[in-house]
Write a protein that holds these residues in place. Sequence first.
Motif, mmCIF file in Angstrom:
data_model
loop_
_atom_site.group_PDB
_atom_site.id
_atom_site.type_symbol
_atom_site.label_atom_id
_atom_site.label_comp_id
_atom_site.label_asym_id
_atom_site.label_seq_id
_atom_site.Cartn_x
_atom_site.Cartn_y
_atom_site.Cartn_z
ATOM 1 N N ILE A 17 0.494 -1.117 -0.288
ATOM 2 C CA ILE A 17 0.218 0.013 -0.136
ATOM 3 C C ILE A 17 0.727 1.106 -0.134
ATOM 4 O O ILE A 17 1.632 1.261 1.405
ATOM 5 C CB ILE A 17 -0.569 0.111 1.311
ATOM 6 N N TRP A 53 -4.778 4.266 -11.914
ATOM 7 C CA TRP A 53 -3.581 3.467 -11.519
ATOM 8 C C TRP A 53 -3.755 2.692 -13.850
ATOM 9 O O TRP A 53 -4.594 1.613 -13.262
ATOM 10 C CB TRP A 53 -3.493 2.851 -10.921
ATOM 11 N N ILE A 58 -9.035 5.027 -9.301
ATOM 12 C CA ILE A 58 -8.617 4.437 -7.940
ATOM 13 C C ILE A 58 -8.721 5.586 -7.271
ATOM 14 O O ILE A 58 -9.270 4.574 -5.985
ATOM 15 C CB ILE A 58 -7.664 4.285 -7.891
ATOM 16 N N PHE A 59 -9.210 6.847 -7.271
ATOM 17 C CA PHE A 59 -9.792 7.784 -6.735
ATOM 18 C C PHE A 59 -10.101 8.952 -7.470
ATOM 19 O O PHE A 59 -9.629 9.221 -8.280
ATOM 20 C CB PHE A 59 -8.104 8.129 -5.112
ATOM 21 N N ARG A 60 -11.528 9.851 -6.235
ATOM 22 C CA ARG A 60 -11.754 10.701 -6.902
ATOM 23 C C ARG A 60 -12.240 11.641 -5.736
ATOM 24 O O ARG A 60 -12.433 10.990 -4.703
ATOM 25 C CB ARG A 60 -13.023 10.229 -7.850
ATOM 26 N N MET A 61 -12.371 12.886 -5.727
ATOM 27 C CA MET A 61 -12.423 13.693 -4.679
ATOM 28 C C MET A 61 -12.729 14.963 -5.458
ATOM 29 O O MET A 61 -12.629 15.661 -6.209
ATOM 30 C CB MET A 61 -11.294 14.162 -3.909
ATOM 31 N N GLU A 62 -14.256 15.411 -4.816
ATOM 32 C CA GLU A 62 -15.013 16.640 -5.460
ATOM 33 C C GLU A 62 -14.744 17.541 -4.463
ATOM 34 O O GLU A 62 -15.034 17.740 -3.323
ATOM 35 C CB GLU A 62 -16.403 16.643 -5.117
ATOM 36 N N MET A 63 -14.257 18.653 -4.750
ATOM 37 C CA MET A 63 -14.008 20.002 -3.733
ATOM 38 C C MET A 63 -14.444 21.158 -3.815
ATOM 39 O O MET A 63 -15.440 21.385 -5.204
ATOM 40 C CB MET A 63 -12.810 20.603 -4.858
ATOM 41 N N PHE A 72 -3.761 20.611 -1.285
ATOM 42 C CA PHE A 72 -3.052 19.094 -0.870
ATOM 43 C C PHE A 72 -3.978 18.123 -1.315
ATOM 44 O O PHE A 72 -4.531 18.363 0.211
ATOM 45 C CB PHE A 72 -2.231 19.672 -0.312
ATOM 46 N N VAL A 73 -3.603 16.703 -1.612
ATOM 47 C CA VAL A 73 -4.050 15.669 -1.446
ATOM 48 C C VAL A 73 -3.719 14.460 -1.046
ATOM 49 O O VAL A 73 -2.406 15.123 -1.691
ATOM 50 C CB VAL A 73 -5.546 15.501 -2.320
ATOM 51 N N SER A 74 -3.374 14.229 -0.394
ATOM 52 C CA SER A 74 -2.809 12.695 0.345
ATOM 53 C C SER A 74 -3.469 11.632 0.227
ATOM 54 O O SER A 74 -4.578 11.324 0.688
ATOM 55 C CB SER A 74 -2.064 12.629 0.775
ATOM 56 N N PHE A 75 -3.682 10.396 -0.054
ATOM 57 C CA PHE A 75 -4.433 9.478 -0.514
ATOM 58 C C PHE A 75 -3.574 7.413 -0.589
ATOM 59 O O PHE A 75 -1.977 7.455 -0.638
ATOM 60 C CB PHE A 75 -5.372 9.595 -1.375
ATOM 61 N N PHE A 76 -4.332 6.486 -0.337
ATOM 62 C CA PHE A 76 -3.170 5.818 -0.471
ATOM 63 C C PHE A 76 -3.981 4.430 -1.468
ATOM 64 O O PHE A 76 -4.741 4.982 -2.240
ATOM 65 C CB PHE A 76 -3.169 4.907 0.747
ATOM 66 N N ALA A 77 -3.101 3.695 -2.544
ATOM 67 C CA ALA A 77 -3.108 3.161 -3.080
ATOM 68 C C ALA A 77 -2.891 1.813 -3.626
ATOM 69 O O ALA A 77 -1.283 1.747 -2.518
ATOM 70 C CB ALA A 77 -2.986 3.628 -4.989
ATOM 71 N N VAL A 78 -2.643 0.811 -3.759
ATOM 72 C CA VAL A 78 -2.476 -0.866 -3.638
ATOM 73 C C VAL A 78 -1.788 -0.991 -4.524
ATOM 74 O O VAL A 78 -2.512 -0.483 -6.030
ATOM 75 C CB VAL A 78 -3.588 -2.278 -3.117
ATOM 76 N N SER B 97 -16.182 15.557 -0.740
ATOM 77 C CA SER B 97 -16.617 13.802 -1.082
ATOM 78 C C SER B 97 -15.732 13.382 -1.898
ATOM 79 O O SER B 97 -15.088 13.251 -2.651
ATOM 80 C CB SER B 97 -17.631 14.486 -1.559
ATOM 81 N N ARG B 103 -9.312 -1.002 -4.284
ATOM 82 C CA ARG B 103 -7.601 -0.164 -4.538
ATOM 83 C C ARG B 103 -6.773 0.593 -4.003
ATOM 84 O O ARG B 103 -5.755 0.689 -4.062
ATOM 85 C CB ARG B 103 -8.187 0.745 -6.077
#
Lengths: 106, 151
Positions: A17, A53, A58-63, A72-78, B97, B103
């Motif tokens: 991860i 990926w 794999i990730f989405r963020m509505e601001m 700044f955004v931090s997130f995780f991915a496998v 959101s 994943r």
Amino acid sequence: MTNVLINAPKTARPGEIVEIKALILHPMETGFRPGTNGRIIPRNIIERFTATWNGAEIFRMEMSPAIAANPFVSFFAVATESGTIGLRWTGDQGFLVEEQVAIAVG
Amino acid sequence: MPSPPDRRAFLAGAALLTVLPLSAARATPDAMAAAIKEVVGEGTIREGKVKLDLPPLVENGNVVPLTVSVESPMTPADHVKAIHVFNEKNPQPHVFSARLGPRNGKAVIATRIKLADSQKIVAIAETSSGAFWSASADVIVTLAACIEDVT
């Protein structure tokens, strides 16, 4: 492009991860503040951040305007397989920035 | 003869007009509850599983670090689908959101937000089974965001 900073590992073990951190230069003008002339400065924000990926999301963020300037955004991915991590920011006034970083998994 | 009811109606209308823009310029706990309702619908929200990390005392409301982490195995069968963050007193109740899935491996998001006043922040996580978990944090803000033109 120099207005984006991406921090992601260049290599990873399969299944690991990993943390992906991204920062982009942007005023995130809320549309609620009066400028020096007393008029409201029009809203200008990034509305959406998506990460893929090898093309799969794999990730989405509505601001909203409540996200600080220079989001700044931090997130995780496998780490599933080698390839590219794609990051995309879209927003007001036709704002669109896309960046890619490569990652080797193995 | 002057008609008092008309004058009263006019005054009441004028008072309403002056009050409305002020109240509309700011989210309220009610607006936050409405925004949460929009996301959750008829589902019930339980406290727990979500951890919301924010400094309790913020000097600069323009840049407030925030981390949301949710306890979840993040497997295809059991994962966090979405994380929503709301506030009480910024002009709008939404903060962000995020959509997640298996994943991601870990349901942890960090970002930086703006806070216009001392207030309560609420984070809500939606799991793949349709459950809602939440956490809240109270923050004291010394210098508010969104008020001055810094340019």
